[in-house]
Enzyme design. Structure first.
Site, mmCIF file in Angstrom:
data_model
loop_
_atom_site.group_PDB
_atom_site.id
_atom_site.type_symbol
_atom_site.label_atom_id
_atom_site.label_comp_id
_atom_site.label_asym_id
_atom_site.label_seq_id
_atom_site.Cartn_x
_atom_site.Cartn_y
_atom_site.Cartn_z
ATOM 1 N N HIS A 127 101.102 27.556 44.434
ATOM 2 C CA HIS A 127 102.166 27.645 43.428
ATOM 3 C C HIS A 127 102.776 26.281 43.097
ATOM 4 O O HIS A 127 103.446 26.144 42.075
ATOM 5 C CB HIS A 127 103.251 28.640 43.870
ATOM 6 C CG HIS A 127 104.192 28.136 44.912
ATOM 7 N ND1 HIS A 127 104.063 28.448 46.254
ATOM 8 C CD2 HIS A 127 105.294 27.351 44.832
ATOM 9 C CE1 HIS A 127 105.043 27.886 46.931
ATOM 10 N NE2 HIS A 127 105.799 27.218 46.100
ATOM 11 N N ASP A 157 98.012 31.461 48.701
ATOM 12 C CA ASP A 157 98.886 30.364 48.268
ATOM 13 C C ASP A 157 98.483 29.037 48.905
ATOM 14 O O ASP A 157 99.339 28.207 49.219
ATOM 15 C CB ASP A 157 100.354 30.676 48.564
ATOM 16 C CG ASP A 157 101.310 29.843 47.711
ATOM 17 O OD1 ASP A 157 100.876 29.364 46.646
ATOM 18 O OD2 ASP A 157 102.473 29.661 48.107
ATOM 19 N N SER A 231 107.941 23.376 49.765
ATOM 20 C CA SER A 231 106.683 24.120 49.661
ATOM 21 C C SER A 231 105.495 23.172 49.764
ATOM 22 O O SER A 231 105.432 22.153 49.068
ATOM 23 C CB SER A 231 106.621 24.868 48.328
ATOM 24 O OG SER A 231 107.580 25.885 48.279
#
Length: 477
Positions: A127, A157, A231
């Site tokens: 993402h 992911d 992230s």
């Protein structure tokens, strides 16, 4: 009396303070320093903790982090987004305002981890770079490098990039299967784009599942602060080894509200497996049992003679599947796989998606209320099907599995991946991006079930679809 009071005070505030107080009480009295005029000199107060107590150096993460932080990078992704200007197609408006922008550049920030300095491989989240047309990586030493996309897997992911392999430092990989609740961990990343930041905490849980919209799940949960921008960053143990890739945090008020001690990381064992497949073939292949299942509620549990309403009830076994070869039957209830508890249908799908093709799995089931153990060898999941191979009325359409994040959000079915212009499927009104949730050809949950339903094609083919936020039906001609 005064000495006793001081000792009590020292005991309340721990060993460091106690040692300092006792040292002061036991030291011989000395004259206070004075100035030349005879006035007492002012001695500045110490502004930091001592470097050692009772001859032992104070613990610090700094030496470990000195080895880790050069391998954690900041990731900047850029994407062109076309503006939806209602006047853009008006010739008069364009003549009056010829320089109105038709698109804008959107930028996103995240983190990444160098895991192979020789080949320049960087792990990050899908993402973080999804849809990006340009990705750059900034190293801890300030260098900014263009990154080459290697591959990504939306359902876990995980994404892999490559940067020029000059003067890089990598993080050694741990075995995330050794992690235990209570182990200390450290998160390193670039939260909110303010620069490289380190936070620490413990492992709050392992194998965490059931988070809606996050694909296949077996997360490490930690209370180390993980905020937007973290992230793709590193979760490391106290030996400076990578145990996970930070991927998400939970806050009921939204991710931008900040961290509340619920952070999640992808175990490095899973990330390493996905990376190896992406580097080797550019895609991830997954195994499947080849069956349809449903949740077991209290009513079904009573009817099936189960003590508790849990497990995945097998409703159909596909021909020539791993389940058929293992001897599974409709009506069996799967309650565990390789010792891992299976609570429902989604739990079974999650187990399948996280295990490689060819894995030999021990299934604990209940058949007619009695325990039974079967062994099944996972076979490859079909990834795409041409509509013409199922039924002539679907000619021109291509179907694929739904992204797992949609399944975790409660949607089941198959995705219309493509529709050829002028094809029979297009003439019936089918569009790319439609989700087929039901069919008169028979009930199904995924691509394998969709295909099985066309063993005997129906006289009339009606599809239940979701398009955007709208539901409807298509009569295929």
């Amino acid at each position: 009396m005064r000495k006793l009071a001081m000792l009590a005070f020292a005991a309340c505030f721990g060993g460091v303070v106690a040692a300092a107080v006792l040292h002061g009480l036991q030291a011989p009295a000395v004259a206070a320093p004075t100035t030349q005029s005879g006035a007492p000199a002012i001695t500045p107060m110490a502004a930091s903790l001592p470097s050692a107590v009772a001859g032992q150096p104070l613990p610090s993460l700094a030496p470990m982090l000195a080895q880790v932080t050069p391998a954690v990078v900041s990731v900047q992704a850029k994407q062109r987004v076309r503006l939806n200007n209602p006047f853009a197609n008006d010739p008069m408006f364009r003549r009056m305002f010829p320089h109105i922008p038709q698109e804008r550049i959107e930028q996103s920030l995240g983190s990444g981890v160098i895991v192979d300095a020789t080949r320049g491989y960087v792990l990050t989240n899908h993402h973080v770079i999804e849809g990006a047309e340009e990705v750059t990586v900034t190293l801890a030493d300030g260098r900014t490098l263009a990154a080459e996309f290697v591959g990504s897997d939306p359902d876990t992911d995980v994404a892999v990039m490559r940067i020029p392999a000059e003067g890089l430092q990598q993080i050694p990989l741990a075995d995330s299967g050794d992690l235990r609740v209570g182990d200390f961990v450290v998160a390193v990343g670039n939260p909110f784009g303010i620069g490289q930041t380190v936070t620490s905490g413990i492992v709050s849980a392992v194998g965490r599942t059931g988070l809606r919209g996050l694909g296949y799940q077996s997360f490490i949960q930690t209370d180390a602060s993980i905020n937007p921008g973290n992230s793709g960053g590193a979760l490391v143990n106290l030996n400076g080894q990578l145990v996970g890739i930070n991927t998400a945090s939970f806050n009921p008020r939204g991710s931008m509200a900040g961290n509340i001690g619920l952070g999640f990381a992808i175990p490095v064992n899973l990330a390493r497996n996905v990376m190896d497949q992406l580097v080797t073939s550019g895609e991830v292949r997954r195994g499947t049992f080849g069956l349809d299942a449903q949740d077991v509620d209290a009513r079904l549990a009573r009817a099936l003679g189960l003590d508790h309403p849990r497990g995945a009830l097998v409703t159909r076994v596909h021909a020539d599947s791993a389940a058929a070869a293992a001897g599974l039957k409709s009506g069996d209830v799967i309650i565990a796989a390789d010792g891992e508890r299976i609570d429902n249908r989604d739990g079974l799908r999650n187990f399948e998606g996280l295990h490689a093709i060819g894995s030999q799995v021990q299934l604990d089931i209940r058949r007619d209320g009695k325990p039974l153990r079967l062994s099944a060898k996972l076979r490859e999941q079909p990834r795409a099907l041409a509509g013409a191979s199922l039924d002539p009325r679907l000619a021109g359409a291509g179907f694929s599995e739904l992204p797992e994040r949609l399944r975790q959000a409660g949607i089941s079915g198959v995705l219309v991946e493509s529709v050829a212009q002028g094809s029979r499927a297009a003439a019936s009104g089918m569009r790319e991006g439609d989700v087929v949730m039901g069919s008169s050809a028979g009930a199904f949950e995924d691509l394998a079930g969709f295909r099985t339903g066309f063993t005997r094609p129906p006289a009339q083919l009606v599809l239940q679809i979701v398009r955007g936020n709208q539901r409807g039906v298509l009569q295929m001609q």
